[in-house]
Design an enzyme around this catalytic site. Sequence first.
Site, PDB file in Angstrom:
ATOM      1  N   GLU A   1       0.974  -1.311  -0.174  1.00 51.05           N
ATOM      2  CA  GLU A   1      -0.060  -0.085  -0.189  1.00 51.05           C
ATOM      3  C   GLU A   1       0.894   1.244   0.070  1.00 51.05           C
ATOM      4  O   GLU A   1       1.749   1.423   0.854  1.00 51.05           O
ATOM      5  CB  GLU A   1      -0.897  -0.077   1.111  1.00 51.05           C
ATOM      6  CG  GLU A   1      -1.964   1.205   1.159  1.00 51.05           C
ATOM      7  CD  GLU A   1      -2.908   1.344   2.218  1.00 51.05           C
ATOM      8  OE1 GLU A   1      -4.002   1.661   2.011  1.00 51.05           O
ATOM      9  OE2 GLU A   1      -2.592   0.543   3.480  1.00 51.05           O
TER      10      GLU A   1
ATOM     11  N   GLY B   1       3.197   1.571  10.852  1.00 50.06           N
ATOM     12  CA  GLY B   1       3.033   0.575  12.272  1.00 50.06           C
ATOM     13  C   GLY B   1       2.529  -0.721  11.753  1.00 50.06           C
ATOM     14  O   GLY B   1       3.305  -1.593  12.344  1.00 50.06           O
ATOM     15  N   ALA B   2       1.664  -0.905  10.848  1.00 52.04           N
ATOM     16  CA  ALA B   2       1.161  -2.235  10.206  1.00 52.04           C
ATOM     17  C   ALA B   2       0.407  -2.054   9.071  1.00 52.04           C
ATOM     18  O   ALA B   2       0.232  -0.929   8.657  1.00 52.04           O
ATOM     19  CB  ALA B   2       0.380  -2.665  11.477  1.00 52.04           C
ATOM     20  N   MET B   3       0.088  -3.127   8.425  1.00 53.73           N
ATOM     21  CA  MET B   3      -0.467  -3.031   7.235  1.00 53.73           C
ATOM     22  C   MET B   3      -1.543  -4.246   7.264  1.00 53.73           C
ATOM     23  O   MET B   3      -1.076  -5.600   7.599  1.00 53.73           O
ATOM     24  CB  MET B   3       0.417  -3.180   6.104  1.00 53.73           C
ATOM     25  CG  MET B   3      -0.075  -3.415   4.646  1.00 53.73           C
ATOM     26  SD  MET B   3      -1.087  -2.133   4.316  1.00 53.73           S
ATOM     27  CE  MET B   3      -2.246  -2.753   3.101  1.00 53.73           C
ATOM     28  N   GLU B   4      -2.631  -4.110   6.643  1.00 52.71           N
ATOM     29  CA  GLU B   4      -3.809  -4.809   6.726  1.00 52.71           C
ATOM     30  C   GLU B   4      -3.918  -6.137   5.506  1.00 52.71           C
ATOM     31  O   GLU B   4      -5.049  -6.405   5.285  1.00 52.71           O
ATOM     32  CB  GLU B   4      -5.091  -4.289   6.808  1.00 52.71           C
ATOM     33  CG  GLU B   4      -5.529  -3.330   5.507  1.00 52.71           C
ATOM     34  CD  GLU B   4      -5.044  -2.031   5.600  1.00 52.71           C
ATOM     35  OE1 GLU B   4      -5.540  -1.261   4.766  1.00 52.71           O
ATOM     36  OE2 GLU B   4      -4.065  -1.760   6.242  1.00 52.71           O
TER      37      GLU B   4
ATOM     38  N   HIS C   1      -7.100  -2.080  14.749  1.00 57.54           N
ATOM     39  CA  HIS C   1      -7.335  -1.238  13.640  1.00 57.54           C
ATOM     40  C   HIS C   1      -7.188  -2.332  12.539  1.00 57.54           C
ATOM     41  O   HIS C   1      -8.001  -2.217  11.518  1.00 57.54           O
ATOM     42  CB  HIS C   1      -6.252  -0.294  13.661  1.00 57.54           C
ATOM     43  CG  HIS C   1      -6.090   0.586  12.448  1.00 57.54           C
ATOM     44  ND1 HIS C   1      -6.745   1.836  12.488  1.00 57.54           N
ATOM     45  CD2 HIS C   1      -5.840   0.361  11.167  1.00 57.54           C
ATOM     46  CE1 HIS C   1      -6.349   2.504  11.344  1.00 57.54           C
ATOM     47  NE2 HIS C   1      -5.671   1.629  10.572  1.00 57.54           N
ATOM     48  N   GLU C   2      -5.894  -3.093  12.368  1.00 50.63           N
ATOM     49  CA  GLU C   2      -5.982  -3.939  11.439  1.00 50.63           C
ATOM     50  C   GLU C   2      -7.039  -5.042  11.076  1.00 50.63           C
ATOM     51  O   GLU C   2      -7.265  -5.413   9.735  1.00 50.63           O
ATOM     52  CB  GLU C   2      -4.573  -4.434  11.396  1.00 50.63           C
ATOM     53  CG  GLU C   2      -3.351  -3.636  11.462  1.00 50.63           C
ATOM     54  CD  GLU C   2      -3.330  -2.444  10.396  1.00 50.63           C
ATOM     55  OE1 GLU C   2      -3.812  -2.649   9.248  1.00 50.63           O
ATOM     56  OE2 GLU C   2      -2.789  -1.506  10.989  1.00 50.63           O
TER      57      GLU C   2
ATOM     58  N   GLU D   1      -9.001   4.339   6.476  1.00 46.05           N
ATOM     59  CA  GLU D   1      -8.340   4.779   7.707  1.00 46.05           C
ATOM     60  C   GLU D   1      -9.077   5.321   8.610  1.00 46.05           C
ATOM     61  O   GLU D   1      -8.820   5.167   9.744  1.00 46.05           O
ATOM     62  CB  GLU D   1      -7.434   5.559   7.087  1.00 46.05           C
ATOM     63  CG  GLU D   1      -6.130   4.709   6.147  1.00 46.05           C
ATOM     64  CD  GLU D   1      -5.789   3.243   6.608  1.00 46.05           C
ATOM     65  OE1 GLU D   1      -6.112   3.040   7.803  1.00 46.05           O
ATOM     66  OE2 GLU D   1      -5.167   2.559   5.925  1.00 46.05           O
TER      67      GLU D   1
END
Length: 956
Positions: free
Chosen positions: A226, A360-363, A396-397, A419
């Site tokens: 992303e 921070g992180a990716m879904e 969140h993810e 988001e």
Amino acid sequence: MVKLKFLLIFGQAQPLSLTGKLGRSVPTRVFSKHILSRLPGELVTCGVKFFGNFTQFAHCLGRPRLYSTGSSLTPLYFASRSSCSCRRFNMPLTKKKFERLPKTVVPSNYKLTLKPDLKNFTFEGSVDIAVEVVSNVSTVKLHACEIVVHEAFYRDAFSETKLNATTEYYKDDEEIGLKFSSDITAGKGTLSLKFSGELNDKMRGFYRSKYTLNNEELYAAVTQFEATDARRAFPCWDEPAIKATFDITLIVPEGKVALSNMPVISSQELGDQLVEYKYSTTPIMSTYLVAFVVGDYDYLEAVDEDDVLVRVYTPKGKQEQGRFALDVAVKTLPFYKKYFGIAYPLPKVDLIAIADFSAGAMENWGLITYRETALLVDPENSSARIKQWVALVVGHELAHQWFGNLVTMEWWTHLWLNEGFASWIEYLCVDYCFPEYDVWTQFVNNDLGQALEMDALDNSHPIEVEVGHPSEVDEIFDAISYSKGSSVIRMLHEYLGDQDFRKGMNVYLTRHQYKNTFTEDLWDALGEASGKPVGKIMSTWTKQMGFPVLKVSQVQDGPDRRLTISQSKFTADGSPANDSYQWLVPLLTSTQSEPRKPQVLALLEDKTQEFVIPNVPEGDWVKLNAGTIGVYRVMYPSDMLEALIPAVKDLSLPPKDRLGLQSDLFALSRAGLSSAVDVLKVIEAFENEKDYTVWSNLSSNIASISTILQYAEDIYPLFKKFVRKLFTNIALTVGWDAQPGEDTLVPLLREVVLSRMGRCGDEATVAEARRRFEAHVNGTAKLPADLRSCVYTTVLHNGDAETFQQVMKLYDEADMQEEKVRLSRAMGSVQDKELIETVLEFSLSEKVRSQDAVFVIGSTTGSVVGRELAWEFMKNKFSILNERYEGGFLLSRLVQSTTESFATEEKAQEIEAFFKEHPMPAAERTVQQSIENIKLNAKWLQRELKTVQEFLKSST
């Protein structure tokens, strides 16, 4: 995707919560009354040069002009940062020409094989793409970036005719053209390509991540796609609306863990110590959600109540550090299933800690990637702050698995749909799992506060901002898309009520599953479920920049209270905004008799309206924006504010309202709409405050004032004395040691309070921090995780070269990334010029991961000397840093941290001149925001210095 949000406290960057990226230019925009319109060409400077069919134009002075577009005269607003005084919208002027890929050929399935080489840092690949040719074409365009296509051909599904292609690269557009000697006829077929590429070290695309195992340096091959980096791993239609299914095969070294979105369906040894893994077919999805990881990992697993297999992958030997995240995930998946009314659609979900990771992180669907500090929790060495951060990131993810993956925005213009929503519901989820965290009060501080601060600037942007060229995408991963987006969702949820909101969410997700949507699709579903004009209300919040300040007055009318409320756009410098701004504002109020029961008063639909609150005794207070749920500031007259002060002192006003009240006062003071002295007097009413989040917000606002007053050397010591006095009682209350049965948030409060006291030079605090630090260093008494950050920053801020070397030794010996991050971001607290320079050089050494260097540099800016040195370092290392971060949010964060805290017009001019000579397209808006903030600091100092000095002399 979770962006990293950091608050610079005491010269130390502290992770507060989640949230993505800062960055690039967006198209120049044009406005009619409330609707965003777009120029038919390109605006270069206001009233100077147009491309398009305009036949009449004039310089915009912040009021509507009539422009002919060939058919009618329409009142439009437009703005140029360089030459226009219009405050309606102030955006970068440059925009690359851009067209999305043609729809003449559309993919339906990718059969993708990849073979990464973890020694030479390259990869080979092949892909067979099942396509439908909509109309005859001789050239097929798709995305490819920094990969080489060696062979390409097309085979018709029926005739089996094979057509070979030659390739042409369009580097600026990150595209490749496959040219065939004759037309491909309409129908179905397969496009086959063989290619190769580099496992880069830039934390984007298909890249390498370095880690240590048994004292040996090894590498993993991992992905981050992303927004537009799948094209760095394989040729594809890399646009969110062009969905397909994926059959992925990985050929990897024997003994390595190999993961992708779906479970393994077969594996076989190939010889040469290689193993081939095939994965089951994915659901139809966007390319940016594809993922694969190859490396050495351990894992923990569990099955949720719906039999979904959940695994948390950790570095070798650290699987127990994944248990907290595993427990959160197992609780969260069923929570979302019930909330959305739709089951999680995949058979498994993996959560994996990656050593080098920019965000921070990716879904990624079914394979969620994280920074180590966003996933791993050590029972003994992780702080309470990190546990909350991990819970929020996991929430969140996992929310994205529905909202973003199952239903995906049609184009990056609607990124906020993903988001903003995930940044809201993560709090709902964590509140369900851990009600003791009181996360909604923290939301007011972390997300709403950040959104209001950024969105008050001239150099902000609407939530929905047109995105064209891929180079423009990164810049909308910012506090507007995440924090303002989540804040307007929270406001809408409160206005509609949870029942209607949930019904609307189910309608939205069910209607559009496996498809793509626009913002309006969400409003339609919520409007159907609630019967309220959601689209009409929310378009005023997503399609125009900024937010209102509500000015309120009151009169007693018998037993009732009559309020007169007016709205205008709030500007960071307090100057009048263009009068055309107007919002539909949900109003919530509370009263002295029912302080904890916010009541929806009505919608503020006009510039000024009257409202009646029944049965409010004369003299009782009335609080507007109860619960601090509305995305606006409130400006009270003196009588209403004075009535609220006793409720602050005796804590009868709820924490969210105490926080919102003082946050608004600070912002109004910064804008010159109220006196800084009046704000400092109100601060004194918080002497009995007990709430962690309220103190955290107070501390942040005090840090902002401190940053400016450092430029007034004769006043700054008085201000530190004032702060020590304010914090003394709460410091004595929380003490240094955790007490049996203390509230969950007390450790976080202790960190904030003791850090502030140490920063302000409280002798007892400094002495105790030194004593505990020495015991920690010599091994006689290990510091609790929750105390380490404040102890490290205190001893370094008040220490010498010997203290610094002791901290460096701790850093070298630390095995856990969380501890390395804590120590490295504390190092910038040193005051000695040579030590600051050492920290800056250390930031670019091999000891510091590239993802962390930006925050180490930023940590040195807590003092005037550190600020100057960090800025000089930024300039001297510009080419290295610019190449290393190559766009993206880390580069913007670096620009922000090294520039925005100055407080002189001269420095603003210097920074502006530097970036004109050294353009940074990926951080263009960030540069302008920093310049704007510097000028605001300078104005505040000039305006308030004398009266603040008199107040501090009299009060201390």
